[in-house]
Design a protein around this motif. Structure first.
Motif, PDB file in Angstrom:
ATOM      1  N   PHE A 188       0.854  -1.189   0.000  1.00  0.00           N
ATOM      2  CA  PHE A 188       0.000   0.000   0.000  1.00  0.00           C
ATOM      3  C   PHE A 188       0.890   1.239   0.000  1.00  0.00           C
ATOM      4  O   PHE A 188       1.847   1.320   0.763  1.00  0.00           O
ATOM      5  CB  PHE A 188      -0.893  -0.001   1.241  1.00  0.00           C
ATOM      6  CG  PHE A 188      -2.040   0.966   1.184  1.00  0.00           C
ATOM      7  CD1 PHE A 188      -3.299   0.534   0.806  1.00  0.00           C
ATOM      8  CD2 PHE A 188      -1.864   2.307   1.503  1.00  0.00           C
ATOM      9  CE1 PHE A 188      -4.368   1.419   0.741  1.00  0.00           C
ATOM     10  CE2 PHE A 188      -2.918   3.200   1.437  1.00  0.00           C
ATOM     11  CZ  PHE A 188      -4.178   2.751   1.056  1.00  0.00           C
ATOM     12  N   PRO A 189       0.605   2.235  -0.848  1.00  0.00           N
ATOM     13  CA  PRO A 189       1.424   3.458  -0.839  1.00  0.00           C
ATOM     14  C   PRO A 189       1.408   4.113   0.538  1.00  0.00           C
ATOM     15  O   PRO A 189       0.374   4.180   1.194  1.00  0.00           O
ATOM     16  CB  PRO A 189       0.729   4.339  -1.881  1.00  0.00           C
ATOM     17  CG  PRO A 189      -0.040   3.401  -2.744  1.00  0.00           C
ATOM     18  CD  PRO A 189      -0.466   2.283  -1.845  1.00  0.00           C
ATOM     19  N   ARG A 190       2.566   4.640   0.958  1.00  0.00           N
ATOM     20  CA  ARG A 190       2.653   5.199   2.301  1.00  0.00           C
ATOM     21  C   ARG A 190       3.161   6.643   2.312  1.00  0.00           C
ATOM     22  O   ARG A 190       3.166   7.279   3.360  1.00  0.00           O
ATOM     23  CB  ARG A 190       3.563   4.320   3.176  1.00  0.00           C
ATOM     24  CG  ARG A 190       2.978   2.918   3.380  1.00  0.00           C
ATOM     25  CD  ARG A 190       3.816   2.109   4.368  1.00  0.00           C
ATOM     26  NE  ARG A 190       3.724   2.609   5.726  1.00  0.00           N
ATOM     27  CZ  ARG A 190       2.755   2.295   6.578  1.00  0.00           C
ATOM     28  NH1 ARG A 190       1.763   1.500   6.201  1.00  0.00           N
ATOM     29  NH2 ARG A 190       2.771   2.772   7.806  1.00  0.00           N
ATOM     30  N   THR A 191       3.579   7.170   1.175  1.00  0.00           N
ATOM     31  CA  THR A 191       4.015   8.563   1.155  1.00  0.00           C
ATOM     32  C   THR A 191       2.814   9.481   0.913  1.00  0.00           C
ATOM     33  O   THR A 191       1.876   9.128   0.189  1.00  0.00           O
ATOM     34  CB  THR A 191       5.059   8.806   0.060  1.00  0.00           C
ATOM     35  OG1 THR A 191       4.468   8.589  -1.231  1.00  0.00           O
ATOM     36  CG2 THR A 191       6.240   7.850   0.224  1.00  0.00           C
ATOM     37  N   VAL A 192       2.866  10.654   1.503  1.00  0.00           N
ATOM     38  CA  VAL A 192       1.768  11.604   1.364  1.00  0.00           C
ATOM     39  C   VAL A 192       1.587  12.011  -0.090  1.00  0.00           C
ATOM     40  O   VAL A 192       0.458  12.110  -0.597  1.00  0.00           O
ATOM     41  CB  VAL A 192       2.018  12.840   2.249  1.00  0.00           C
ATOM     42  CG1 VAL A 192       0.966  13.913   1.976  1.00  0.00           C
ATOM     43  CG2 VAL A 192       2.020  12.454   3.722  1.00  0.00           C
TER      44      VAL A 192
END
Length: 413
Positions: free
Chosen positions: A58-62
């Protein structure tokens, strides 16, 4: 003698389970509401992905989350009204993607992936399926030299830690390998291990044919009619009820429809995907599958033409098709290759069965000793079908397993 078994679901995973059980002497009925390989196994990138030792996190960067929230990309699209139904599994997916937890997922996932080529060859060798498995790998293209250099460093770690093989191509070598690309690139990574399948549906049909030639039975029926019957189970087939002592649920994204009424509801969710085929203009060819880094789509050479595949779409069950990702991707794809007209009038739509911890569910279902699970393979059902089939068949016939099945046990949820 092994007890009779009904395998629910005739995709690549279900067909592989049924074939391996039949080879071990089980009396097996493979039941689905449609023919073998007509669900998610029909439409995908057509790759046996030996390099895919890292599941999709899952993408985790803002910045990445903000980009996806805009709902304008080719890689991810969502129906806003569907998001509340995805909230719980996606939150758990995000939690499991935390770097430390993700490393544990990679360790377990790579154990399966490392076997995929050998297990497909073990089924396909000596049959009409073998020519479908092309040992040509695939190319990831990079427009930026810095991005290519960083990707090559990551590839070197995958080679060191997981035995994944690759070759680095500079711009000139890429142009020589794929002379009909319309745009120059800084270079590419050629993942050399994967097999490119020229017709995924034909591959599944070939494995299903081996199953019936070995004495297995194909049946059309409704898996949601599963009910207890004496000491076993009954499901309604088109030609009447079918009964067996044991059941394997291999229905992909639809598996929870069968398991939930029985008290087992793991956090499985579906990612919809689309594909459509194109001809090529003039004498143009595409020698290998290509994915342009950051583009969110893939171009795959298939029997039917060049297949354009999309990323993930989040939508409610049975929601009408909304192939906006194809419409967004096609202009970019035409900049890459001299695509002709679409082969089909209507794009294909299928659903990938994903789990919150990125690992498939393989083993005995909690609370029901006679029911076994084989679903939740995400983007890799085609890749992992024979591996899962062998592993589950060994478990069900009390053989020593060639892999440790513990990380995939259903009772982890």
């Amino acid at each position: 003698m092994p007890e009779p078994v009904i395998v629910l679901g005739a995709g690549m995973v279900g067909v592989s389970v049924a074939l391996h059980l039949r080879r071990r002497g089980c009396d097996v009925v493979l039941l689905d509401r449609q023919g073998p390989g007509e669900g998610a196994s029909f439409g995908n990138g057509g790759l046996i992905q030996r390099e895919a030792v890292q599941p999709h996190a899952f993408p985790r960067t803002v910045s990445e989350l903000w980009r996806i929230a805009g709902n304008r990309g080719t890689d991810v699209h969502y129906h806003p009204l569907a998001l509340p139904g995805f909230a719980s599994p996606l939150l758990r997916y995000w939690w499991h993607s935390e770097p430390t937890r993700y490393l544990h997922a990679v360790q377990a996932y790579s154990q399966l992936i490392q076997t995929c080529i050998d297990e497909h060859f073990a089924v396909a060798r000596g049959t009409e399926a073998m020519p479908l498995l092309r040992p040509i790998g695939w190319l990831r293209l990079y427009a930026d030299g810095g991005a290519l250099e960083a990707a090559l460093a990551e590839a070197a770690l995958l080679h060191r830690d997981h035995g994944v093989n690759f070759a680095a191509l500079d711009g000139a070598q890429l142009a020589a390998a794929e002379p009909h690309l319309l745009q120059s690139r800084a270079g590419a990574i050629h993942w050399t291990d994967p097999l490119s399948v020229s017709d995924p549906h034909a591959l599944t049909l070939s494995y299903a044919r081996q199953f019936t030639e070995a004495g297995g039975t194909l049946a059309i029926g409704d898996a949601t009619t599963l009910r207890p019957a004496g000491s076993g189970w009954r499901v309604q087939g088109a030609d009447g009820p079918v009964e067996a002592a044991r059941i394997v649920v291999a229905l992909g994204a639809g598996s929870e429809r069968v398991t939930r009424p029985l008290g087992y509801a793991p956090p499985v969710f579906g990612k919809r995907g689309y594909h459509v085929h194109y001809g090529l203009r003039g004498n143009a060819v595409l020698n290998r599958p290509v994915i342009d880094a950051g583009a969110g789509f893939a171009l795959m050479p298939m029997r039917a033409g060049v297949r354009l595949t999309t990323g993930a779409e989040f939508a409610r069950d049975e929601a009408p098709a909304t192939p906006v990702q194809l419409d967004r991707a096609e202009p970019e794809a035409r900049k890459m290759l001299p695509l002709a007209e679409r082969v089909e009038d209507k794009p294909w739509l299928g659903v990938r069965p994903c789990t919150a911890d990125m690992l498939p569910i393989i083993g005995r279902m909690p609370g029901h000793p006679g029911i076994w699970c084989a679903f939740g393979h995400g983007h890799q059902g085609l890749t992992l079908g024979p591996t899962t089939g062998r592993l589950l068949a060994e478990m069900m016939t009390d053989e020593p397993t060639f892999l440790d099945p513990t990380p995939y046990r259903p009772d982890r949820f």
